[in-house]
Every structure is written in structure tokens, then in C-alpha cells.
Design a protein around this motif. Structure first.
Motif, PDB file in Angstrom:
ATOM      1  N   SER A   1      38.008  15.256 -39.746  1.00 53.59           N
ATOM      2  CA  SER A   1      36.634  14.842 -39.434  1.00 53.59           C
ATOM      3  C   SER A   1      36.233  13.603 -40.233  1.00 53.59           C
ATOM      4  N   LEU A   2      36.588  13.603 -41.526  1.00 49.35           N
ATOM      5  CA  LEU A   2      36.220  12.472 -42.372  1.00 49.35           C
ATOM      6  C   LEU A   2      36.946  11.203 -41.953  1.00 49.35           C
ATOM      7  N   PHE A   3      38.264  11.331 -41.715  1.00 50.24           N
ATOM      8  CA  PHE A   3      39.058  10.140 -41.422  1.00 50.24           C
ATOM      9  C   PHE A   3      38.912   9.671 -39.985  1.00 50.24           C
ATOM     10  N   ALA A   4      38.373  10.511 -39.133  1.00 45.55           N
ATOM     11  CA  ALA A   4      38.047  10.043 -37.784  1.00 45.55           C
ATOM     12  C   ALA A   4      36.607   9.547 -37.738  1.00 45.55           C
ATOM     13  N   GLY A   5      35.719  10.264 -38.441  1.00 44.92           N
ATOM     14  CA  GLY A   5      34.295   9.970 -38.345  1.00 44.92           C
ATOM     15  C   GLY A   5      33.832   8.760 -39.127  1.00 44.92           C
ATOM     16  N   ILE A   6      34.230   8.663 -40.394  1.00 42.17           N
ATOM     17  CA  ILE A   6      33.722   7.582 -41.242  1.00 42.17           C
ATOM     18  C   ILE A   6      34.209   6.205 -40.777  1.00 42.17           C
ATOM     19  N   PRO A   7      35.531   5.993 -40.582  1.00 47.25           N
ATOM     20  CA  PRO A   7      35.957   4.668 -40.074  1.00 47.25           C
ATOM     21  C   PRO A   7      35.373   4.345 -38.707  1.00 47.25           C
ATOM     22  N   LEU A   8      35.326   5.342 -37.811  1.00 45.24           N
ATOM     23  CA  LEU A   8      34.775   5.099 -36.480  1.00 45.24           C
ATOM     24  C   LEU A   8      33.296   4.738 -36.553  1.00 45.24           C
ATOM     25  N   SER A   9      32.570   5.389 -37.455  1.00 48.50           N
ATOM     26  CA  SER A   9      31.152   5.047 -37.633  1.00 48.50           C
ATOM     27  C   SER A   9      30.993   3.611 -38.117  1.00 48.50           C
ATOM     28  N   GLY A  10      31.878   3.206 -39.045  1.00 51.13           N
ATOM     29  CA  GLY A  10      31.849   1.826 -39.519  1.00 51.13           C
ATOM     30  C   GLY A  10      32.156   0.836 -38.410  1.00 51.13           C
TER      31      GLY A  10
ATOM     32  N   VAL B   1      31.668   1.346 -35.119  1.00 51.64           N
ATOM     33  CA  VAL B   1      30.534   1.349 -34.189  1.00 51.64           C
ATOM     34  C   VAL B   1      29.377   0.523 -34.756  1.00 51.64           C
ATOM     35  N   PHE B   2      29.102   0.687 -36.062  1.00 54.46           N
ATOM     36  CA  PHE B   2      28.027  -0.097 -36.700  1.00 54.46           C
ATOM     37  C   PHE B   2      28.332  -1.589 -36.633  1.00 54.46           C
ATOM     38  N   SER B   3      29.600  -1.948 -36.952  1.00 54.45           N
ATOM     39  CA  SER B   3      29.983  -3.367 -36.933  1.00 54.45           C
ATOM     40  C   SER B   3      29.818  -3.959 -35.547  1.00 54.45           C
ATOM     41  N   TYR B   4      30.265  -3.225 -34.523  1.00 57.20           N
ATOM     42  CA  TYR B   4      30.174  -3.758 -33.164  1.00 57.20           C
ATOM     43  C   TYR B   4      28.736  -3.793 -32.658  1.00 57.20           C
ATOM     44  N   THR B   5      27.918  -2.886 -33.132  1.00 54.26           N
ATOM     45  CA  THR B   5      26.487  -2.935 -32.772  1.00 54.26           C
ATOM     46  C   THR B   5      25.859  -4.223 -33.290  1.00 54.26           C
ATOM     47  N   GLN B   6      26.168  -4.550 -34.537  1.00 53.31           N
ATOM     48  CA  GLN B   6      25.645  -5.783 -35.126  1.00 53.31           C
ATOM     49  C   GLN B   6      26.253  -7.020 -34.466  1.00 53.31           C
TER      50      GLN B   6
ATOM     51  N   HIS C   1      40.800  -6.808 -30.858  1.00 54.19           N
ATOM     52  CA  HIS C   1      40.511  -5.692 -31.765  1.00 54.19           C
ATOM     53  C   HIS C   1      39.866  -4.536 -31.014  1.00 54.19           C
ATOM     54  N   PHE C   2      38.946  -4.855 -30.103  1.00 51.69           N
ATOM     55  CA  PHE C   2      38.274  -3.800 -29.332  1.00 51.69           C
ATOM     56  C   PHE C   2      39.279  -3.020 -28.486  1.00 51.69           C
ATOM     57  N   LEU C   3      40.243  -3.707 -27.876  1.00 48.94           N
ATOM     58  CA  LEU C   3      41.264  -3.030 -27.075  1.00 48.94           C
ATOM     59  C   LEU C   3      42.140  -2.126 -27.949  1.00 48.94           C
ATOM     60  N   VAL C   4      42.515  -2.616 -29.130  1.00 47.41           N
ATOM     61  CA  VAL C   4      43.343  -1.816 -30.043  1.00 47.41           C
ATOM     62  C   VAL C   4      42.589  -0.576 -30.508  1.00 47.41           C
ATOM     63  N   VAL C   5      41.320  -0.742 -30.854  1.00 47.03           N
ATOM     64  CA  VAL C   5      40.485   0.394 -31.272  1.00 47.03           C
ATOM     65  C   VAL C   5      40.357   1.407 -30.139  1.00 47.03           C
ATOM     66  N   SER C   6      40.100   0.912 -28.929  1.00 52.15           N
ATOM     67  CA  SER C   6      39.961   1.803 -27.767  1.00 52.15           C
ATOM     68  C   SER C   6      41.247   2.565 -27.511  1.00 52.15           C
ATOM     69  N   LEU C   7      42.385   1.883 -27.642  1.00 52.01           N
ATOM     70  CA  LEU C   7      43.684   2.526 -27.429  1.00 52.01           C
ATOM     71  C   LEU C   7      43.929   3.601 -28.475  1.00 52.01           C
ATOM     72  N   PHE C   8      43.668   3.279 -29.736  1.00 55.35           N
ATOM     73  CA  PHE C   8      43.944   4.214 -30.834  1.00 55.35           C
ATOM     74  C   PHE C   8      43.055   5.455 -30.755  1.00 55.35           C
ATOM     75  N   TYR C   9      41.752   5.232 -30.642  1.00 46.49           N
ATOM     76  CA  TYR C   9      40.833   6.370 -30.626  1.00 46.49           C
ATOM     77  C   TYR C   9      40.834   7.082 -29.270  1.00 46.49           C
ATOM     78  N   GLY C  10      41.106   6.339 -28.195  1.00 45.24           N
ATOM     79  CA  GLY C  10      41.192   6.968 -26.878  1.00 45.24           C
ATOM     80  C   GLY C  10      42.356   7.927 -26.779  1.00 45.24           C
ATOM     81  N   THR C  11      43.538   7.493 -27.257  1.00 45.01           N
ATOM     82  CA  THR C  11      44.706   8.384 -27.238  1.00 45.01           C
ATOM     83  C   THR C  11      44.531   9.531 -28.235  1.00 45.01           C
ATOM     84  N   GLY C  12      43.866   9.245 -29.372  1.00 43.21           N
ATOM     85  CA  GLY C  12      43.602  10.312 -30.339  1.00 43.21           C
ATOM     86  C   GLY C  12      42.684  11.373 -29.766  1.00 43.21           C
ATOM     87  N   LEU C  13      41.652  10.939 -29.024  1.00 41.17           N
ATOM     88  CA  LEU C  13      40.732  11.889 -28.397  1.00 41.17           C
ATOM     89  C   LEU C  13      41.441  12.701 -27.318  1.00 41.17           C
ATOM     90  N   SER C  14      42.312  12.052 -26.552  1.00 41.10           N
ATOM     91  CA  SER C  14      43.048  12.772 -25.512  1.00 41.10           C
ATOM     92  C   SER C  14      43.972  13.819 -26.124  1.00 41.10           C
TER      93      SER C  14
END
Length: 312
Positions: free
Chosen positions: A204-213, A215-220, A244-257
Motif C-alpha cells: 500500500s505504501l509503495f504503490a500509494g505514496i509514489p503514485l500520489s506524488g 498524480v500531484f505532479s501531473y495535476t500541477q 513518462h506518462f506512457l511508462v507510468v500508465s504501463l507500469f501501474y496499469g499492468t500492476g493493477l491488472s
């Protein structure tokens, strides 16, 4: 079930992706190609960044760090699988299995942290361009990379130490192509409540904290880009973030699947296949994503491979 103290356990059995002997040569060939492509692609990225002075920037420093991490991650799991298929021996030593658990945790966590750091780098570049070289100075970049490695190592340590305390039953078969922490815990006949809680907390920590960072960065970033008056300026800014967005989507998308697959399916084979999409595929595709979408990287790779001078 009869208990066996962990000190007497000499090996586990990795059942792999299938028990069909006719499919083993195909799987061997497929994973050998994936392993070689992963190494070649990421090694070319590292060589291109190190040899081209135009790429000696924070963005490409973190990209080469990510490529090195991807090489290490693939080396942790695939070679042992290939050896087992080739020798028709499914065994992995007790020490080797727990070492594999530790390294998968380290390199998987480091991938998370590096992607978050790269998102922060993009945030500073787009939202604070005038202060970019002051904020992302070489010393800070190295510290961010080392801090990411330290955090992931500290996270992996308690999982590894707790796994050493487990006792195991006679059934030592792991329905996977590598030693995954969750599968090792399932084999234990001792109380695994603390191990399971620690595993879920760490995930939870290693998925949540980096992902939150991220999401915050991309919001800004998006907010800042939308304030750019010219269409060309907005397009250029979005293009900078595209890879970078494609790499993030690939990493977290496959992790979620993989997570959803393990939660919904009881089939160990389906879970193992889902893990391939998370553990193996992103590391192979990352170099292609960055090289195909990045003009500077394409120019540098062309110069590295053909010897023709860069147009940069």
C-alpha cells in the motif's frame, strides 16, 4: 500437514507458467528473446546518455537509472526460469529463493520511486523553468536516486527477515516462475499474520505514496500547460511528458491488472501470467517508448549505432 523447520529446507520447486512439456520450448524462446531485448534496449539507453553530452541532464540521468534498474529487475527472475526450463529442473535453493524475493522487492520498489522522481523532475521543468537547474542540480539528482534505493532496501529488509523465520510444510511447490513473497508466505505452516500485514502495508505504501506524488505532479503540470497561450507551446510541453506518462500508465496499469487478477481468479497459472505483464513486459517496452517518442534520444541512439554525427 507435516512441518519442516526452515533450517532443513534446502530448495523450493518453481512450477513455472505451464506444466505442458510441449509448450516449454516456446516459453523458453519467448522469454530468452524478451530478456535479450530488455538488456539490449536498456543498455543502449545507458550508453546513449553517457556518451552524448547533450543528454547530461537530470531527465536523462533518471532515465538511465531507470534503465539500469530494469536490467537488474529482469536479471532477478528470467535467467533462473530459463535455466530451469533448459535443464528440466524446477528447483531453486532456499537461499536463492529468499534472495529472489528480496531483489524483486528492491527493484520493484525502486521502479516506483524513480517514476515518482521523474514526475517531480518534469513538474519542476514545466512549472518552475527558471529555477530548474538550481533545484535539480547534479548533487540533488544523485541524492534523490540514492534515497530511492535506500528506501526500497529498507522496505525489503523486514520482509526478508520475517521470511527467514517461517517454517514450511512438505509441499514446497511455488505455482510461479519466480519466488514471489505472497507465494512463499502461502507455503508456510507457521503463523503468517504479521508477514501478511507487513506485506499488505508495504504494498500500500509503495504503490500509494509514489503514485500520489505522480498524480500531484501531473495535476500541477497540466494546470501550468493549460495556461500557456500558444498552441505550439502547449503541444511541446505535453510532448515532453508523453513518454513518462506512457511508462507510468504501463507500469501501474499492468500492476493493477495483476492485483485484480489475483483477487478475482483462484487460478495460479492466470496469476503467474498476470505477473509476467507486470514484472517482465514494462522493462522490455520502456526503452522503445522513450526512444521512439523522444527526438533527442533517437538522434543519440542513431549516432551511437551508426556512428553518424548527431544533429543536435
Amino acid at each position: 500437514m507435516e512441518l519442516t523447520n526452515q533450517t532443513t529446507v534446502s530448495e523450493f520447486l518453481l512450477l513455472g507458467l505451464t506444466d505442458n512439456p510441449e509448450l516449454q520450448p516456446l516459453i523458453f524462446s519467448l522469454f530468452l528473446v524478451i530478456y535479450l531485448v530488455t538488456h539490449l534496449g536498456n543498455l543502449l539507453i545507458i550508453l546513449a546518455v553517457s556518451s552524448d553530452s547533450h543528454l547530461h541532464t537530470p531527465m536523462y540521468f533518471f532515465l538511465s537509472s531507470l534503465s539500469f534498474n530494469d536490467i537488474c529487475a529482469s536479471t532477478t527472475t528470467i535467467p533462473k526460469m530459463l535455466v530451469n526450463i533448459q535443464t528440466q529442473d524446477q528447483s531453486i535453493s532456499y537461499t536463492g529463493c529468499l534472495s529472489q524475493v528480496s531483489f524483486v522487492l528492491i527493484f520493484g520498489g525502486l521502479e516506483n520511486c524513480l517514476l515518482a522522481v521523474m514526475a517531480y523532475d518534469l513538474y519542476v521543468a514545466i512549472c518552475h523553468p527558471l529555477r530548474y537547474m538550481v533545484i535539480m542540480n547534479p548533487r540533488r539528482c544523485v541524492l534523490l536516486a540514492l534515497l530511492s534505493l535506500l528506501i526500497t532496501t529498507v522496505n525489503a529488509l523486514p520482509h526478508s527477515l520475517m521470511a527467514l523465520q517461517l517454517s514450511f510444510c512438505r509441499d514446497l511447490e511455488i505455482p510461479h516462475f519466480f519466488c514471489e513473497l505472497a507465494q512463499v508466505i502461502k507455503l508456510s505452516c507457521s503463523d503468517t499474520l504479521i508477514n501478511s500485514l507487513l506485506m499488505h502495508l508495504g504494498t500500500s505504501l509503495f504503490a500509494g505514496i509514489p503514485l500520489s506524488g505522480i498524480v500531484f505532479s501531473y495535476t500541477q503540470i497540466v494546470s501550468s500547460i493549460l495556461r500557456i497561450p500558444s498552441v505550439g507551446g502547449r503541444y511541446k510541453a505535453f510532448s515532453t511528458c508523453g513518454s513518462h506518462f506512457l511508462v507510468v500508465s504501463l507500469f501501474y496499469g499492468t500492476g493493477l491488472s495483476m492485483y485484480l487478477s489475483s483477487a478475482v481468479n483462484d487460478s495460479s497459472i492466470k496469476n503467474a501470467v498476470a505477473s509476467v505483464m507486470y514484472i517482465v513486459i514494462p522493462q522490455m517496452l520502456n526503452p522503445f517508448i522513450y526512444s521512439l517518442r523522444n527526438k533527442e534520444m533517437k538522434e543519440s541512439l542513431t549516432h551511437l549505432i551508426t556512428g553518424k554525427p548527431s544533429l543536435l
